[in-house]
Design an enzyme around this catalytic site. Structure first.
Site, PDB file in Angstrom:
ATOM      1  N   CYS A 219      75.017  84.784 -90.395  1.00 25.32           N
ATOM      2  CA  CYS A 219      74.559  84.844 -91.786  1.00 25.32           C
ATOM      3  C   CYS A 219      73.081  85.172 -91.925  1.00 25.32           C
ATOM      4  O   CYS A 219      72.656  85.766 -92.917  1.00 25.32           O
ATOM      5  CB  CYS A 219      74.868  83.530 -92.501  1.00 25.32           C
ATOM      6  SG  CYS A 219      73.897  82.116 -91.914  1.00 25.32           S
TER       7      CYS A 219
ATOM      8  N   CYS B 196      75.472  74.704 -86.618  1.00 24.84           N
ATOM      9  CA  CYS B 196      75.032  74.578 -88.009  1.00 24.84           C
ATOM     10  C   CYS B 196      75.929  73.652 -88.823  1.00 24.84           C
ATOM     11  O   CYS B 196      75.429  72.869 -89.640  1.00 24.84           O
ATOM     12  CB  CYS B 196      74.984  75.962 -88.667  1.00 24.84           C
ATOM     13  SG  CYS B 196      74.534  75.958 -90.424  1.00 24.84           S
TER      14      CYS B 196
END
Length: 351
Positions: A193, A96
């Site tokens: 997350c 990411c």
């Protein structure tokens, strides 16, 4: 337009990014804050956006909210699911950061006329010669270089990490002393997350991902029992196997084609070589020199001496100078020269 002291700061509403904003202001920078909405899990927790907005208002800085849920779904969540389907254990942060977070920080920084990009990571910056590098932060328990090995040179050259020389308790104290009482006691966000409750198995199940039961086998081929599907296991796992044996066993290999999980005693998990793919390094000279480096294959793992051998444009071999256990395909191998981050790659296999 003067862009020389303007910085775009990624803001999550937590104490780290908030105090990063405060410190940057103290250092004379014009700060613009940005908060990314990445996933549906974020959508149910909009308080973090409100927290970031309130902090920006208190500091009198511009604040932007960018909804990137579509892009995040297509890139990061698809990668995450596909890795489990291929019997690997994904490491979404390492993917990411270069492919989403810092890519869009760069785009928005350009749009807002910001020379610099900043986050609340516990990472130090420094120069070797005239080149800028990431170094491990002073707080060894919070150092986050491990997650940032894929950042390209053009982004590293623009980075600011105001927390690199602080310890986490010092940042909490700084928040308290400067009128940010609520931030000073705010809990850290942990885990992946985009997964509520940090239960990836439940996440995969809700996405309709199912893997079929199969056999647990010992390294000699003996069948020890039945597993619940390969997506439920990772290399080195001991708990949750559901077996009653008179000695401890660990997952040592996941065989996708045969739908088998190989179990072994801990001593049989040690490996001397790692094959990595899709590697990246920021310093060509040090890699080509054959110099002894340090590799970390887990965030909390003790650093291991190694030599890195480039095989071709996508693959490299890591020669471990001290055997290491529980090396999981899909995770990352991250390389250091002392405390300087050199690069990393995704683990394909080990032997």
């Amino acid at each position: 337009m003067n862009t020389k002291n303007r910085v775009l700061l990624g803001m999550s509403g937590g104490v780290d990014s908030s105090m990063a904003a405060f410190l940057l202001q103290q250092q004379g920078y014009e700060v613009i804050g940005i908060t990314f909405l990445f996933s549906g899990a974020d959508d149910k927790n909009h308080h973090f956006i409100e927290d970031a907005k309130q902090l920006a208002s208190k500091l009198h800085i511009k604040h932007i909210v960018a909804d990137l849920r579509k892009e995040f779904e297509e890139k990061i969540i698809r990668y995450f699911i596909n890795e489990y389907l291929k019997a690997r254990t994904p490491f979404p942060c390492a993917y990411c950061n270069p492919e989403m977070k810092f890519k869009y920080l760069e785009q928005y920084a350009n749009h807002e006329g910001c020379e610099f990009i900043a986050t609340g990571h516990y990472v130090k910056l420094g120069f070797v010669g005239d080149k800028k590098y990431l170094f491990q932060g002073d707080d060894q328990d919070k150092d986050q270089t491990f997650f940032l090995w894929g950042l390209p040179r053009r982004i590293v050259d623009r980075l600011l990490f105001p927390l690199g020389e602080y310890r986490k308790n010092e940042i909490r104290r700084l928040a308290l002393e400067n009128g940010f009482e609520q931030l000073s006691v705010k809990k850290d966000s942990l885990g992946v997350c985009f997964i509520e409750g940090n239960d990836y198995r439940n996440f995969l199940e809700k996405r309709g991902i199912e893997s079929k039961p199969g056999n647990f086998i010992y390294h000699n081929g003996e069948i020890l029992g039945r597993h619940k599907g390969i997506t439920n296991y990772t290399i080195g796992q001991r708990r949750g196997l559901g077996l009653n044996l008179n000695f401890p066993v660990f997952v040592s290999e996941i065989r996708l084609d045969d739908n088998e999980i190989v179990l072994a005693k801990y001593d049989d998990l040690y490996r001397n070589k790692i094959l990595i793919k899709y590697y990246y390094y920021i310093d060509k000279e040090i890699v080509e020199s054959g110099k002894e480096l340090i590799v970390k294959v887990r965030y909390r793992l003790q650093e291991t001496p190694c030599r890195l051998h480039i095989l071709n444009e996508t693959r490299a071999e890591v020669e471990l100078l001290k055997s290491e256990a529980m090396i999981s395909p899909g995770q990352t191998a991250v390389f250091y020269d002392g405390d300087r981050l050199v690069g990393g790659g995704f683990i394909e296999s080990s032997e």
